[in-house]
Design a protein around this motif. Structure first.
Motif, PDB file in Angstrom:
ATOM      1  N   LEU A   1      -2.443   5.533 -13.561  1.00 16.79           N
ATOM      2  CA  LEU A   1      -2.240   5.366 -12.085  1.00 16.79           C
ATOM      3  C   LEU A   1      -2.425   4.952 -11.344  1.00 16.79           C
ATOM      4  O   LEU A   1      -3.642   5.172 -11.233  1.00 16.79           O
ATOM      5  CB  LEU A   1      -1.707   6.634 -12.450  1.00 16.79           C
ATOM      6  N   TYR A   2      -1.943   4.187 -10.409  1.00 16.63           N
ATOM      7  CA  TYR A   2      -2.832   3.605  -9.436  1.00 16.63           C
ATOM      8  C   TYR A   2      -2.195   4.353  -8.196  1.00 16.63           C
ATOM      9  O   TYR A   2      -0.732   4.117  -7.872  1.00 16.63           O
ATOM     10  CB  TYR A   2      -2.645   2.435  -9.210  1.00 16.63           C
ATOM     11  N   TRP A   3      -2.631   5.068  -6.754  1.00 10.50           N
ATOM     12  CA  TRP A   3      -2.259   4.742  -5.952  1.00 10.50           C
ATOM     13  C   TRP A   3      -2.850   3.421  -4.602  1.00 10.50           C
ATOM     14  O   TRP A   3      -3.907   3.758  -4.622  1.00 10.50           O
ATOM     15  CB  TRP A   3      -2.859   6.305  -5.466  1.00 10.50           C
ATOM     16  N   THR A   4      -1.604   3.132  -4.163  1.00  3.94           N
ATOM     17  CA  THR A   4      -2.279   1.233  -4.130  1.00  3.94           C
ATOM     18  C   THR A   4      -2.888   2.080  -2.205  1.00  3.94           C
ATOM     19  O   THR A   4      -1.714   2.979  -1.225  1.00  3.94           O
ATOM     20  CB  THR A   4      -1.361   0.613  -4.056  1.00  3.94           C
ATOM     21  N   LEU A   5      -3.739   1.400  -2.065  1.00  2.06           N
ATOM     22  CA  LEU A   5      -3.867   0.940  -0.785  1.00  2.06           C
ATOM     23  C   LEU A   5      -4.290  -0.354  -0.463  1.00  2.06           C
ATOM     24  O   LEU A   5      -3.916  -1.427  -0.788  1.00  2.06           O
ATOM     25  CB  LEU A   5      -5.661   1.482  -1.014  1.00  2.06           C
TER      26      LEU A   5
ATOM     27  N   PRO B   1       0.845  -1.358  -0.049  1.00  2.00           N
ATOM     28  CA  PRO B   1       0.335  -0.188   0.074  1.00  2.00           C
ATOM     29  C   PRO B   1       1.123   1.410   0.224  1.00  2.00           C
ATOM     30  O   PRO B   1       1.663   1.349   0.302  1.00  2.00           O
ATOM     31  CB  PRO B   1      -0.836  -0.146   1.545  1.00  2.00           C
ATOM     32  N   PHE B   2       0.064   2.289  -0.317  1.00  2.00           N
ATOM     33  CA  PHE B   2       0.946   3.634  -0.492  1.00  2.00           C
ATOM     34  C   PHE B   2       1.940   3.758  -1.359  1.00  2.00           C
ATOM     35  O   PHE B   2       3.345   4.360  -0.959  1.00  2.00           O
ATOM     36  CB  PHE B   2       0.992   3.927   0.863  1.00  2.00           C
ATOM     37  N   GLU B   3       2.337   3.381  -2.707  1.00  2.00           N
ATOM     38  CA  GLU B   3       3.039   3.477  -4.052  1.00  2.00           C
ATOM     39  C   GLU B   3       2.062   3.896  -4.895  1.00  2.00           C
ATOM     40  O   GLU B   3       1.073   3.890  -5.526  1.00  2.00           O
ATOM     41  CB  GLU B   3       3.720   1.986  -4.315  1.00  2.00           C
TER      42      GLU B   3
END
Length: 196
Positions: free
Chosen positions: A64-68, A52-54
Motif C-alpha cells: 500500500l502506498y500513501w503518495t507524497l 499526492p495524498f492518495e
C-alpha cells in the motif's frame, strides 16, 4: 529504518490514546509485532505520476502506498483479499473509525457459516476484532459503502498474503500511523491483480 525509530518518529503510535467504541476491549498498549525489516513502512520513490495524498494498493507486491509530493510515497506491507474476493477499482474514504466494531456481511456468512455465523450480531472493537485498531471505509459514488476496508490486524503472519474477504490489512501499529495521515474523502485505488 528500524521499527523503534519509525514509532518514535511518528509520535509513538504504539501508545493508545482515548477510548474506543462502547464495549471495546481497547489495549493501553499494542503488542510488539516484531515485523521483519522488509515489512516496515519506508519512504520510497515511485515511477507513476500519482497525485499526492492518495492510497494505492498494489496486490502483486502486497504493498500500500500513501503518495507524497515529488514522486515519493510511504510504502506499507499489507495482506490483501483472496483472489476471488479482491475488488479492483477506485474508491474514496467515506468513513474513518477507531477500534471499529465488525459484523460479517451476509455473503461472508453464506460462504463460510462455520467461521462467521456466530458473529452475525457483530463483534465490538478491540485487539481481537478482525478490523483491528483502525478502519478506513471505502465508498464509491452512487454505491455508498462497499464493505471494503483498509484496516488493522493483530495477525502479522497474514501480511504479504491473500487472506481476507477483499480488504487490505496492515498490522495495528502501522494502521494507526496510516490512519492519522489519511483525511476523509481521500482517493483510494485498488489496482488489479495482474495475471501472467
Amino acid at each position: 529504518m528500524r521499527r523503534r525509530e519509525f514509532i518514535i518518529g511518528t509520535g509513538s503510535a504504539a501508545i493508545m490514546i482515548g477510548a474506543g467504541a462502547a464495549g471495546a476491549a481497547v489495549p493501553a498498549q499494542l503488542p510488539d509485532y516484531n515485523m521483519p525489516e522488509e515489512f516496515l513502512p519506508r519512504e520510497v520513490r515511485i515511477k507513476n505520476d500519482f497525485a499526492p495524498f492518495e492510497i494505492h494498493v498494489d496486490p502483486g507486491q502486497y504493498a500500500l502506498y500513501w503518495t507524497l509530493p515529488k514522486k515519493k510515497a510511504i510504502r506499507y506491507s499489507v495482506g490483501i483479499g483472496r483472489t476471488a474476493l479482491y475488488e479492483a477499482g477506485e474508491f474514496y474514504v467515506g468513513a474513518k473509525k477507531e477500534w471499529p466494531s465488525w459484523t460479517p456481511t451476509p455473503e461472508m456468512i453464506e460462504r463460510d457459516p462455520e467461521s462467521y455465523a456466530k458473529y452475525k450480531d457483530g463483534l465490538p472493537g478491540g485487539l481481537n476484532n478482525p478490523l483491528g485498531s483502525r478502519g478506513l471505509y471505502l465508498f464509491q459514488p452512487g454505491r455508498g459503502d462497499t464493505f471494503l476496508r483498509v484496516h488493522g490486524t493483530n495477525e502479522p503472519k497474514t501480511i504479504g498474503r491473500r487472506v481476507s474477504n477483499g480488504c487490505a490489512r496492515l498490522v495495528n501499529d502501522q494502521m494507526i500511523e496510516l490512519y492519522d495521515r489519511v483525511p476523509m474523502n481521500s482517493r483510494v485505488v485498488l489496482h488489479p491483480i495482474l495475471t501472467a
